[in-house]
Write a protein that holds these residues in place. Structure first.
Motif, short mmCIF file in Angstrom:
data_model
loop_
_atom_site.label_atom_id
_atom_site.label_comp_id
_atom_site.label_asym_id
_atom_site.label_seq_id
_atom_site.Cartn_x
_atom_site.Cartn_y
_atom_site.Cartn_z
N MET A 98 0.84 -1.20 0.00
CA MET A 98 0.00 0.00 0.00
C MET A 98 0.87 1.25 0.00
SD MET A 98 -3.07 -0.75 2.71
CE MET A 98 -4.36 -1.96 2.38
N THR A 99 0.40 2.29 -0.66
CA THR A 99 1.11 3.57 -0.62
C THR A 99 1.00 4.18 0.77
OG1 THR A 99 -0.85 4.85 -1.24
CG2 THR A 99 0.52 3.98 -3.04
N ALA A 100 1.78 5.23 0.99
CA ALA A 100 1.70 5.95 2.27
C ALA A 100 0.26 6.41 2.53
CB ALA A 100 2.65 7.14 2.25
N LEU A 101 -0.37 6.96 1.51
CA LEU A 101 -1.75 7.45 1.66
C LEU A 101 -2.69 6.31 2.02
CD1 LEU A 101 -3.61 9.94 1.39
CD2 LEU A 101 -3.98 9.25 -1.00
N GLU A 102 -2.55 5.19 1.36
CA GLU A 102 -3.43 4.04 1.63
C GLU A 102 -3.19 3.48 3.03
OE1 GLU A 102 -3.86 2.43 -2.98
OE2 GLU A 102 -2.20 1.75 -1.72
N ASN A 103 -1.93 3.43 3.47
CA ASN A 103 -1.63 2.94 4.81
C ASN A 103 -2.31 3.78 5.88
OD1 ASN A 103 0.45 0.67 5.54
ND2 ASN A 103 1.19 1.51 3.59
N VAL A 104 -2.29 5.09 5.69
CA VAL A 104 -2.88 5.98 6.69
C VAL A 104 -4.40 5.94 6.63
CG1 VAL A 104 -3.03 8.37 7.48
CG2 VAL A 104 -0.84 7.45 6.69
N ALA A 105 -4.95 5.72 5.44
CA ALA A 105 -6.41 5.71 5.29
C ALA A 105 -7.06 4.43 5.80
CB ALA A 105 -6.78 5.92 3.81
N VAL A 106 -6.29 3.35 5.96
CA VAL A 106 -6.86 2.04 6.30
C VAL A 106 -7.79 2.08 7.52
CG1 VAL A 106 -6.23 -0.20 7.27
CG2 VAL A 106 -5.26 0.52 5.13
N PRO A 107 -7.36 2.61 8.67
CA PRO A 107 -8.28 2.57 9.82
C PRO A 107 -9.56 3.36 9.59
CG PRO A 107 -6.34 3.91 10.31
CD PRO A 107 -6.06 3.19 9.03
N LEU A 108 -9.48 4.43 8.80
CA LEU A 108 -10.68 5.22 8.52
C LEU A 108 -11.60 4.49 7.54
CD1 LEU A 108 -9.06 8.77 8.13
CD2 LEU A 108 -10.15 7.77 10.15
N GLU A 109 -11.00 3.76 6.61
CA GLU A 109 -11.82 2.95 5.70
C GLU A 109 -12.56 1.86 6.46
OE1 GLU A 109 -10.38 2.67 1.31
OE2 GLU A 109 -8.68 2.12 2.60
N PHE A 110 -11.88 1.23 7.43
CA PHE A 110 -12.55 0.22 8.25
C PHE A 110 -13.72 0.84 9.03
CE2 PHE A 110 -8.51 -2.51 8.45
CZ PHE A 110 -8.97 -3.31 7.42
N ALA A 111 -13.56 2.13 9.38
CA ALA A 111 -14.63 2.84 10.09
C ALA A 111 -15.68 3.38 9.14
CB ALA A 111 -14.04 3.98 10.93
N ARG A 119 -8.68 12.90 4.95
CA ARG A 119 -8.09 12.98 6.28
C ARG A 119 -6.69 12.37 6.30
NH1 ARG A 119 -11.47 14.04 10.61
NH2 ARG A 119 -10.17 12.74 11.96
N ALA A 120 -6.49 11.28 5.55
CA ALA A 120 -5.17 10.67 5.48
C ALA A 120 -4.17 11.62 4.84
CB ALA A 120 -5.24 9.36 4.70
N ARG A 121 -4.59 12.30 3.80
CA ARG A 121 -3.71 13.29 3.15
C ARG A 121 -3.32 14.39 4.14
NH1 ARG A 121 -2.94 15.00 -2.20
NH2 ARG A 121 -4.49 13.47 -2.88
N ALA A 122 -4.29 14.90 4.88
CA ALA A 122 -4.01 15.95 5.85
C ALA A 122 -3.07 15.45 6.95
CB ALA A 122 -5.32 16.46 6.47
N ALA A 123 -3.25 14.20 7.36
CA ALA A 123 -2.38 13.63 8.40
C ALA A 123 -0.95 13.51 7.90
CB ALA A 123 -2.91 12.27 8.84
N LEU A 124 -0.77 13.08 6.65
CA LEU A 124 0.57 12.98 6.10
C LEU A 124 1.20 14.36 5.92
CD1 LEU A 124 -0.03 10.08 3.59
CD2 LEU A 124 1.65 10.07 5.44
N GLU A 125 0.41 15.32 5.54
CA GLU A 125 0.93 16.69 5.42
C GLU A 125 1.38 17.21 6.79
OE1 GLU A 125 -2.31 18.67 3.55
OE2 GLU A 125 -1.71 18.07 1.51
N SER A 126 0.68 16.80 7.85
CA SER A 126 1.02 17.28 9.20
C SER A 126 2.36 16.73 9.69
CB SER A 126 -0.08 16.90 10.19
OG SER A 126 -0.04 15.53 10.54
N VAL A 127 2.83 15.62 9.09
CA VAL A 127 4.15 15.08 9.46
C VAL A 127 5.18 15.34 8.36
CG1 VAL A 127 3.16 13.34 10.98
CG2 VAL A 127 3.60 12.75 8.59
N GLY A 128 4.86 16.25 7.46
CA GLY A 128 5.82 16.66 6.44
C GLY A 128 5.98 15.72 5.28
N LEU A 129 4.95 14.91 5.00
CA LEU A 129 5.05 13.92 3.92
C LEU A 129 3.99 14.13 2.85
CD1 LEU A 129 5.87 10.63 5.87
CD2 LEU A 129 7.42 12.03 4.50
N GLY A 130 3.55 15.36 2.68
CA GLY A 130 2.56 15.63 1.65
C GLY A 130 3.07 15.35 0.25
N HIS A 131 4.40 15.31 0.08
CA HIS A 131 5.01 15.05 -1.22
C HIS A 131 5.30 13.56 -1.45
CE1 HIS A 131 8.24 15.17 1.63
NE2 HIS A 131 9.12 14.77 0.73
#
Length: 218
Positions: A98-111, A119-131
């Protein structure tokens, strides 16, 4: 936020029973930052696994965010972790396909969150990984992988963050950056933090430290 009362864990082995935890009692208040220190094999990680509902104790009481974990079945525990906890491991535990975006989105997808990827994109941007959204774990450095794991841990706005040696596989400079992110994100989200570490400088940043020795809090 977390109550462990007289928690024991005994595992069977060819040589006989092994007492991994021997009556651990620990209370962590909402909003606290608590470091868990002690030598390897003292039971730190096992205690955290029990606090997360990933390991069941042989005896004792485990209450997280007012919920008694012992009566819950595996599905109930998984939903409780998804909605209440963030967990960060030393070895990242990202899904390699899974990509970084997909890894972060997994728990939200389960929900079944309709905004999981936003939300996953925003979370990755918050840790400096938007690129780095479309990069796979194998294409990321260790520090970047741990930042993806942090984004995943915080994306659901957990009430309690459990971090097990989150800098153990990182060099000093990268580890320092990750620790700054952990404390900043915990403060931003108002999360309680329980952090296992061997680093005295990290434990000194917490509101208090507890030491484990031979399966007990010393």
């Amino acid at each position: 936020m977390l109550l462990l009362h007289d928690v024991h864990l005994t595992l069977e082995s060819a040589a006989g029973p092994v007492n991994v935890l021997r009556g651990v009692t620990l209370a962590v208040e909402s909003g606290e930052t608590v470091a868990v220190v002690g030598p390897s094999g003292s039971g730190k990680s096992t205690m955290m696994m029990i606090a997360a509902g990933l390991e069941r104790p042989s005896a004792g009481k485990v209450v997280v965010a007012g919920r008694d974990l012992l009566p819950l079945n595996e599905d109930q525990l998984a939903r409780f972790r998804r909605d209440t906890l963030g967990i960060v491991f030393q070895n990242f535990h990202l899904v390699p396909t899974m990509t970084a975006l997909e890894n972060v989105a997994v728990p939200l997808e389960f929900a079944r969150r309709a905004d999981a990827f936003a939300r996953a994109r925003a979370a990755l941007e918050s840790v400096g990984l938007g690129h780095r959204l479309t990069h796979y774990p194998g294409q990321l450095s260790g520090g970047e992988q741990q930042r993806v794991a942090l984004a995943r841990a915080f994306v659901g706005e957990p009430r309690l963050l459990l971090a097990d040696e989150p800098t153990g596989n990182l060099d000093r400079d990268t580890g320092s950056h990750v620790i700054e992110l952990i404390f900043d994100l915990a403060a931003h989200h108002g999360a309680t933090l329980l952090l296992i570490t061997h680093d005295p400088a990290i434990s000194a940043r917490c509101g208090r430290a507890v030491r484990m020795l031979d399966g007990r809090i010393a």
